[in-house]
Design a protein around this motif. Structure first.
Motif, short mmCIF file in Angstrom:
data_model
loop_
_atom_site.label_atom_id
_atom_site.label_comp_id
_atom_site.label_asym_id
_atom_site.label_seq_id
_atom_site.Cartn_x
_atom_site.Cartn_y
_atom_site.Cartn_z
N VAL A 1 0.87 -1.17 0.00
CA VAL A 1 0.00 0.00 0.00
C VAL A 1 0.91 1.22 0.00
N THR A 2 0.85 2.00 -1.07
CA THR A 2 1.80 3.10 -1.20
C THR A 2 1.25 4.41 -0.67
N HIS A 3 -0.06 4.61 -0.75
CA HIS A 3 -0.63 5.85 -0.27
C HIS A 3 -0.58 5.87 1.26
N PRO A 4 0.02 6.89 1.88
CA PRO A 4 0.23 6.88 3.33
C PRO A 4 -1.04 6.71 4.14
N HIS A 5 -2.11 7.43 3.77
CA HIS A 5 -3.33 7.33 4.58
C HIS A 5 -4.02 5.99 4.39
N LYS A 6 -4.00 5.47 3.16
CA LYS A 6 -4.60 4.15 2.93
C LYS A 6 -3.83 3.07 3.69
N MET A 7 -2.52 3.22 3.77
CA MET A 7 -1.72 2.28 4.54
C MET A 7 -2.10 2.33 6.02
N HIS B 1 -13.11 1.02 6.06
CA HIS B 1 -12.36 2.24 6.37
C HIS B 1 -13.07 3.44 5.75
N CYS B 2 -12.98 4.56 6.43
CA CYS B 2 -13.53 5.80 5.88
C CYS B 2 -12.90 6.97 6.62
N GLY B 3 -12.23 7.84 5.89
CA GLY B 3 -11.59 8.99 6.53
C GLY B 3 -10.61 8.55 7.59
N ASP B 4 -10.77 9.04 8.81
CA ASP B 4 -9.88 8.69 9.91
C ASP B 4 -10.45 7.58 10.78
N TYR B 5 -11.29 6.74 10.21
CA TYR B 5 -11.93 5.68 10.98
C TYR B 5 -11.70 4.32 10.34
N ALA B 6 -11.59 3.31 11.19
CA ALA B 6 -11.58 1.91 10.75
C ALA B 6 -12.61 1.17 11.58
N ALA B 7 -13.35 0.28 10.94
CA ALA B 7 -14.34 -0.52 11.64
C ALA B 7 -14.11 -1.98 11.31
N ALA B 8 -14.44 -2.86 12.26
CA ALA B 8 -14.31 -4.29 12.02
C ALA B 8 -15.38 -5.03 12.80
N ILE B 9 -15.80 -6.16 12.23
CA ILE B 9 -16.68 -7.09 12.93
C ILE B 9 -16.05 -8.46 12.79
N VAL B 10 -16.05 -9.21 13.89
CA VAL B 10 -15.42 -10.53 13.93
C VAL B 10 -16.41 -11.52 14.54
#
Length: 202
Positions: free
Chosen positions: A37-43, A86-95
């Motif tokens: 992943v090269t884009h810093p924010h996407k990484m 992922h969206c903006g400055d947030y990450a969400a997960a469900i397990v």
């Protein structure tokens, strides 16, 4: 600890939302980068999403994650079912230890109103009559969650994911997924400036 929302749905299913405030090194020390992943924010989003998996279920084997041709991450032995958004400055997960799951988070933007005809059928527009940008975003997010739950790609949001109404408390959409003829409940929540949707197999 920047977990802004966490829920234990039952003994086997947990979800959370992480507000990303840490530098990349915070996550790199704990989570391997599985793909280039090269884009810093996407990484940063990528790392935070995987970090959240183990935060929700300590011992989650994220080093075993593989990526399907449809770009869905999965574990070969299905010891856990999981979904990340992922969206903006947030990450969400469900397990989940047992059932297939899907999750999506979105920040409402005006564009969703102008493209609503691409992901909503006329019948859905008449039934739901969503008037606000946030409501259109919630519909889009719900369909994204179903798409991730399915995981095999080639889904037409307008034709294959049909919302048939709200539940009594308006906290979920009743939904029909045409490719598997499945009845689904898409759970909905709104936070300040953020829409959350998630699906669990019945």
């Amino acid at each position: 600890m920047p977990v802004i929302f966490q829920e234990e749905i039952n003994n086997a299913i947990r979800l959370g939302i992480w507000k990303i405030e840490e530098p990349p090194d915070f996550f790199r020390e704990k989570v391997p980068l599985h793909r280039a992943v090269t884009h810093p924010h996407k990484m940063l989003q990528h790392l935070a999403g995987r970090f959240l998996l183990q935060y929700l279920f300590p011992g989650f084997p994220y080093h075993l994650i593989q990526i399907a041709e449809t770009r869905k991450p999965f574990l070969p032995d299905e010891a856990f079912h999981f979904s990340i958004s992922h969206c903006g400055d947030y990450a969400a997960a469900i397990v989940s230890r047992e059932q297939r799951v899907g999750i999506d988070i979105e920040i409402p933007v005006a564009k969703v109103v102008t493209i609503r005809h691409k992901f909503m059928s006329p019948a859905e527009m008449e039934l739901l009559n969503p008037l606000s940008m946030e409501e259109y975003t919630q519909v889009w997010s719900a369909k994204e969650a179903v798409y991730k739950w399915y995981g095999l790609g080639k889904v037409d949001f307008r034709e294959h994911i049909r919302i048939t109404g709200y539940n009594d408390l308006r906290s979920a959409f009743d939904c029909r997924f045409m490719l598997t003829n499945s009845s689904l409940k898409v759970h909905l929540q709104q936070f300040s400036g953020l829409c959350l949707s998630y699906v669990v197999s019945e």
